[in-house]
Design a protein around this motif. Structure first.
Motif, PDB file in Angstrom:
ATOM      1  N   ALA A  61     -20.869 -13.586 -22.652  1.00 45.09           N
ATOM      2  CA  ALA A  61     -22.015 -14.982 -22.200  1.00 45.09           C
ATOM      3  C   ALA A  61     -21.289 -15.947 -23.430  1.00 45.09           C
ATOM      4  O   ALA A  61     -20.916 -14.999 -24.602  1.00 45.09           O
ATOM      5  CB  ALA A  61     -23.127 -14.820 -21.913  1.00 45.09           C
TER       6      ALA A  61
ATOM      7  N   ASP B 265     -23.713 -10.881 -18.267  1.00 43.38           N
ATOM      8  CA  ASP B 265     -22.620 -11.409 -16.848  1.00 43.38           C
ATOM      9  C   ASP B 265     -23.617 -10.850 -16.182  1.00 43.38           C
ATOM     10  O   ASP B 265     -24.299  -9.600 -16.170  1.00 43.38           O
ATOM     11  CB  ASP B 265     -20.993 -11.023 -16.891  1.00 43.38           C
ATOM     12  CG  ASP B 265     -20.775 -11.277 -15.901  1.00 43.38           C
ATOM     13  OD1 ASP B 265     -21.510 -10.723 -14.986  1.00 43.38           O
ATOM     14  OD2 ASP B 265     -20.353 -12.426 -15.489  1.00 43.38           O
TER      15      ASP B 265
ATOM     16  N   GLU C 159     -23.400 -16.822 -16.142  1.00 52.30           N
ATOM     17  CA  GLU C 159     -24.408 -15.886 -17.707  1.00 52.30           C
ATOM     18  C   GLU C 159     -26.072 -16.167 -17.625  1.00 52.30           C
ATOM     19  O   GLU C 159     -27.243 -17.013 -16.994  1.00 52.30           O
ATOM     20  CB  GLU C 159     -24.174 -17.630 -18.533  1.00 52.30           C
ATOM     21  CG  GLU C 159     -22.739 -16.649 -19.249  1.00 52.30           C
ATOM     22  CD  GLU C 159     -22.045 -18.585 -19.878  1.00 52.30           C
ATOM     23  OE1 GLU C 159     -22.398 -18.202 -20.569  1.00 52.30           O
ATOM     24  OE2 GLU C 159     -21.603 -19.455 -19.005  1.00 52.30           O
TER      25      GLU C 159
END
Length: 564
Positions: free
Chosen positions: A424, A474, A479
């Motif tokens: 992310a 993830d 995200e």
């Protein structure tokens, strides 16, 4: 400050020569990337999402002005005009071309710098308190012993292929600014009842997917015994540490599986074996090293210029209130330079900014700079009379943000913008949080609050020990950000507690705002910090504010159960 001797210079030059030949073999195809990987990692070179990344060592975070100038030159000549300072007190260049890396390493060697052991399964760059040698609360300067450890561990024949990477931090103050409890070995300089200086040794700390606070393996190790004791710890782990599973290979897992008492017994036995091998050579080296860390000659000057600026310039006063720390010498201060301007990338500095900081260090700071684990730059020795002029120069370079220790002074790893391991983004989240609280104009009302963000479970952003920690993950290609509360990296180290389900990228900034607003409504008074409030009231009010619908559902279900 430590200066290379003839051995240091020759050693680094030879390693650079070897790596230049290895790079040439990779470029002409004689080496595959798999064959090249262990060679480049021994020289601080990673292959990231978009390009190679070179991590340069800044041992115990200490730099001279000419070294910072050289980093600026490298940023302009071989990168994209900036560098990224890390939580390991290093600097990373994210865009070098492979063919240029040997030239970069040679340029670093010109100012006694290198990239050795900034990666790979070896003992990494030794870190220390960024106020070392200057702090008013210091027992002893930790940098000489940090340099001794650096020399001992560099190319150590037994420790170049450890089960996993290994990190050591040293602090000389009872107020731990070096995050020693989150390291494989943490060293805290202490005085015993007889007034003798020694080391409390912690082992088995670390963050990542299995965060653990280090355990005390020895309450007091004398200076004479420290290096052989460290050798005993690392050699015991080198034999016991797991190599079958990289997720269980760190020493924290070894300590957890065997227990601290069993590890202590093994270390003591190994220490008895290796102690005679040192024969006092380490102490001779330490004496020579210590002489190079003599404090500068502090001047006796009036502070009238500082006092006048503090009274008449609100901007300077705000900066002085947040960015200055007490110095051990009368009339002096420790000045922290924030690399966290609102909306900027935490830890980034342009070449022009680096040169400006180098010039300030030469003119006003005894030619010394420090990199903090919080991704800021420190002027450890500045006279208060010079601070108005320093502030003026910093302001012109966009470096005078008055936010050290406040909500926008965020630690963030590079995340998915650069890192091949990230799941992310970290940087945009940090930028959005800082921008939002700047808009609200309540940073100073909030007070001391440390937010730390990691873009994956490897925890390079130290989120586990943030007052507010944010972990980006993830979730099925989306995200998702978990929030933890109550972490602490100091001598009272603690791991944060997860609030509950994660938040989307669009939701995380409002969620942090909710947490902060809950704190402001819950604290006893303006003097009670976020961490103090959290430790007093616990998770409940924050969780209720973050998940109101879930809280209502829970209450409704409990009411039905009670009625039944």
């Amino acid at each position: 400050m430590y200066r290379y001797d003839a051995f240091d210079a020759a050693f680094v030059a030879e390693r650079n020569r070897q790596f230049r030949a290895q790079v040439e073999r990779r470029i002409d195809g004689a080496l595959t990337e798999d064959e090249f990987k262990p060679l480049r990692l021994m020289n601080g070179l990673y292959l990231q999402l978009h390009a190679y990344m070179l991590r340069v060592a800044i041992p115990y975070g200490t730099l001279r002005g000419n070294q910072m100038d050289k980093l600026a030159e490298i940023a302009e000549r071989w990168d994209k005009g900036y560098g990224h300072f890390t939580t390991r007190q290093n600097i990373q260049f994210n865009w070098p071309r492979l063919r240029d890396v040997p030239d970069i390493l040679d340029a670093l060697a010109e100012v006694e710098m290198h990239a050795l052991q900034t990666s790979g399964n070896t003992i990494r760059n030794v870190t220390a308190d960024h106020f070392a040698g200057a702090a008013a609360d210091e027992v002893a300067d930790p940098r000489p012993v940090a340099e001794l450890i650096r020399q001992w561990s560099t190319d150590h024949p037994e420790f170049q292929f450890l089960p996993r990477k290994f990190k050591i931090a040293v602090t000389g103050s009872p107020n731990d600014r070096a995050v020693t409890a989150a390291h494989d070995i943490g060293l805290r300089i202490v005085a015993n009842e007889a007034g003798e200086i020694g080391y409390r040794v912690l082992v088995g700390g670390g963050l990542g997917r299995t965060p653990m606070i280090g355990k005390v393996i020895a309450d007091f190790v004398s200076g004479d015994d420290l290096l052989p004791y460290l050798e005993a710890i690392v050699s015991v782990w080198n034999l016991l540490g797991r190599r079958d599973n990289k997720y269980k290979s760190r020493i924290k897992i070894t300590v957890h599986e065997h227990g601290i008492d069993a590890i202590r017994d093994l270390v003591e036995a190994r220490f008895a074996e290796v102690k005679p091998e040192f024969s006092g050579v380490d102490q001779e080296m330490l004496a020579a090293i210590t002489a190079q860390f003599a404090p500068p000659a502090f001047a006796e000057r009036s502070t009238e210029l500082f006092d006048a600026a503090y009274e008449t310039d609100p901007g300077f006063r705000a900066w002085a209130d947040t960015n200055l720390t007490a110095h051990r010498a009368p009339g002096y201060a420790i000045a922290q330079i924030s690399l966290k301007a609102h909306g900027a990338t935490p830890g980034d500095a342009t070449a022009d900014q680096m040169r400006a900081m180098a010039d300030i260090a030469r003119r006003f700071g005894h030619d010394e700079l420090r990199i903090s684990h919080e991704q800021n730059v420190v002027l450890p020795h500045v006279h208060k009379a010079d601070l108005p002029e320093i502030h003026k120069i910093l302001k012109a370079q966009g470096l005078a943000t008055a936010n050290i220790g406040l909500v926008s002074d965020i630690i963030a790893c590079p995340g998915m913008d650069y890192c091949a391991l990230a799941t992310a983004r970290s940087i945009p989240i940090a930028q959005s949080i800082a921008t939002r609280f700047d808009e609200l104009k309540i940073e100073h009302e909030i007070g001391d609050l440390k937010i730390k963000i990691s873009g994956c479970i490897n925890a390079c952003g130290h989120h586990h020990v943030g007052h507010i920690g944010i972990l980006g993950l993830d979730r099925a290609g989306v995200e998702n950000y978990q929030i933890t509360l109550g972490g602490d990296h100091t001598e009272d180290a603690s791991l944060g507690e997860r609030t509950g389900p994660g938040f989307s990228a669009d939701e995380v900034v409002p969620a942090i705002e909710t947490v902060v607003q809950t704190y402001l409504e819950t604290r006893r008074d303006a003097e009670e910090t976020f961490l103090e409030t959290y430790r007093r009231v616990g998770m409940a009010p924050f969780k209720a504010a973050l998940y109101p619908s879930k809280d209502k559902d829970t209450s409704r279900n409990e009411a039905r159960a009670n009625a039944a």
